[in-house]
Motif scaffolding. Structure first.
Motif, PDB file in Angstrom:
ATOM      1  N   UNK A 162      24.333  22.586  36.490  1.00 30.40           N
ATOM      2  CA  UNK A 162      23.924  23.670  37.597  1.00 30.40           C
ATOM      3  C   UNK A 162      23.277  24.878  36.813  1.00 30.40           C
ATOM      4  N   UNK A 163      22.599  23.830  35.050  1.00 33.94           N
ATOM      5  CA  UNK A 163      22.228  25.694  34.132  1.00 33.94           C
ATOM      6  C   UNK A 163      21.055  26.080  35.135  1.00 33.94           C
ATOM      7  N   UNK A 164      21.204  27.332  34.694  1.00 35.29           N
ATOM      8  CA  UNK A 164      20.264  28.606  35.631  1.00 35.29           C
ATOM      9  C   UNK A 164      18.491  27.796  34.873  1.00 35.29           C
ATOM     10  N   UNK A 165      18.197  28.268  35.691  1.00 36.64           N
ATOM     11  CA  UNK A 165      16.492  27.732  34.961  1.00 36.64           C
ATOM     12  C   UNK A 165      15.612  28.699  35.307  1.00 36.64           C
ATOM     13  N   UNK A 173      19.745  18.404  33.988  1.00 30.97           N
ATOM     14  CA  UNK A 173      20.454  19.333  33.884  1.00 30.97           C
ATOM     15  C   UNK A 173      20.835  20.837  35.073  1.00 30.97           C
ATOM     16  N   UNK A 174      20.136  21.010  35.724  1.00 30.16           N
ATOM     17  CA  UNK A 174      19.147  21.633  36.523  1.00 30.16           C
ATOM     18  C   UNK A 174      19.116  21.756  38.358  1.00 30.16           C
ATOM     19  N   UNK A 175      19.527  19.983  38.283  1.00 33.32           N
ATOM     20  CA  UNK A 175      18.887  20.077  39.208  1.00 33.32           C
ATOM     21  C   UNK A 175      19.801  20.119  40.667  1.00 33.32           C
ATOM     22  N   UNK A 176      20.619  20.255  40.396  1.00 33.45           N
ATOM     23  CA  UNK A 176      21.888  20.468  41.103  1.00 33.45           C
ATOM     24  C   UNK A 176      22.111  22.439  42.068  1.00 33.45           C
ATOM     25  N   UNK A 177      21.403  23.017  40.508  1.00 26.62           N
ATOM     26  CA  UNK A 177      21.241  24.120  40.887  1.00 26.62           C
ATOM     27  C   UNK A 177      20.008  24.862  41.501  1.00 26.62           C
TER      28      UNK A 177
END
Length: 315
Positions: A162-165, A173-177
């Motif tokens: 959930x790393x913010x983009x 590493x970001x798709x659940x965010x």
């Protein structure tokens, strides 16, 4: 002469039931299920997504679906351990094969995957996705949310993903965010289990670290997850790096201090009764595996997910 039960991946007549086939021979579908793109009579389609362009460390998960299918051949003679029933007695399951996409046109891939999974769901057939890197959960969630509405997410992983983009960059590493921001999943009704990497933002997700599992025990974690998810429709995703590298060395981003395969499977069995609508096993990268340890774990966990789905269908 006894009946010929070889090559059930092509010759199986009934989509249900378990028939023993020599483990060392024959076509390697998942658990010797029949290969078919006809899902009209199926309850679940096992779908390979051999994609690993979203990985941030070691590539190779594109070969995960093939490895999981091959490893499952050693398991297809008995019901999976820990369950009182054989999910194949209750579910008609086909091996759909792999989703097709053009790796040379990467920006088009998410929509291609979401559309193909959506076509399967439109026939009231659920999917068990075999990754591929964890990015593949994103188009799968898009298709599932389109059919079922916003979902609870039960997420087994070493990483929060959930790393913010700050741009439109999207990876494993970001798709659940993105999924949370787009309303595909509801963070406060979701649980992340086995986490052991730092992300200062939870984004509302309920997090149970690997240390939490060890210190509190599986029963307490299971009760907490049931309370969080409640009766809401749920998507279960299992990144194989949730397991400690001792149990799953064949993955792109291994992190020490993880769950054992036995602990993870106890947690999955404890979740029986949740309303499962979709599921996946991802990040098996056989190039880094040893003696199929990781692929075997992936195949066993996939069977646990099928059993979870079977229980949910008894509602």
């Amino acid at each position: 002469m006894s009946k010929d039960y070889s090559d059930l991946a092509f010759r199986r007549d009934d989509l249900k039931g378990t028939i023993a086939e020599p483990t060392y021979a024959g076509a390697l579908s998942f658990m010797r299920r029949r290969y078919s793109r006809d899902t009209a009579a199926a309850d679940v389609a096992v779908v390979g997504v051999p994609f690993d362009l979203g990985t941030t460390n070691r590539p190779g998960a594109r070969l995960g679906p093939r490895a999981i299918r091959a490893a499952s051949s050693t398991m297809g003679w008995d019901r999976t351990w820990g369950w009182a029933f054989d999910p194949f007695d209750e579910l008609a399951v086909v091996d759909y094969g792999d989703c097709l996409f053009d790796h040379g046109a990467p920006t088009a891939i998410p929509a291609q995957l979401a559309d193909e999974i959506g076509r399967i769901l439109a026939k009231d057939c659920a999917t068990l996705v075999l990754g591929g890197d964890h990015f593949v959960s994103y188009p799968s969630l898009q298709a599932h949310a389109k059919k079922h509405g916003p979902l609870s997410l039960i997420h087994f992983d070493a990483h929060s993903d959930t790393w913010r983009r700050e741009s439109d960059r999207l990876d494993h590493g970001s798709m659940f965010w993105y999924a949370a921001n787009e309303g595909l999943v509801v963070p406060e009704r979701s649980a992340q289990i086995g986490i052991r990497t730092h992300n200062d933002e939870t984004h509302g997700f309920n997090i149970f670290s690997a240390d939490d599992v060890e210190e509190r025990g599986t029963d307490a974690i299971v009760r907490a997850v049931h309370d969080i998810v409640g009766p809401h429709p749920c998507y279960v995703t299992f990144d194989i790096d949730c397991l400690d590298p001792a149990f799953a060395p064949g993955t792109g981003t291994p992190v020490v201090g993880g769950l054992s395969s036995a602990t993870a499977r106890r947690l999955l069995r404890g979740l029986a009764g949740i309303d499962v609508r979709g599921m996946d096993v991802v990040e098996v990268a056989p190039a880094y595996d040893h003696a199929e340890i990781t692929a075997l774990a992936g195949a066993a966990i996939a069977m646990d997910l099928l059993a979870l789905f079977a229980v949910s269908q008894r509602r």
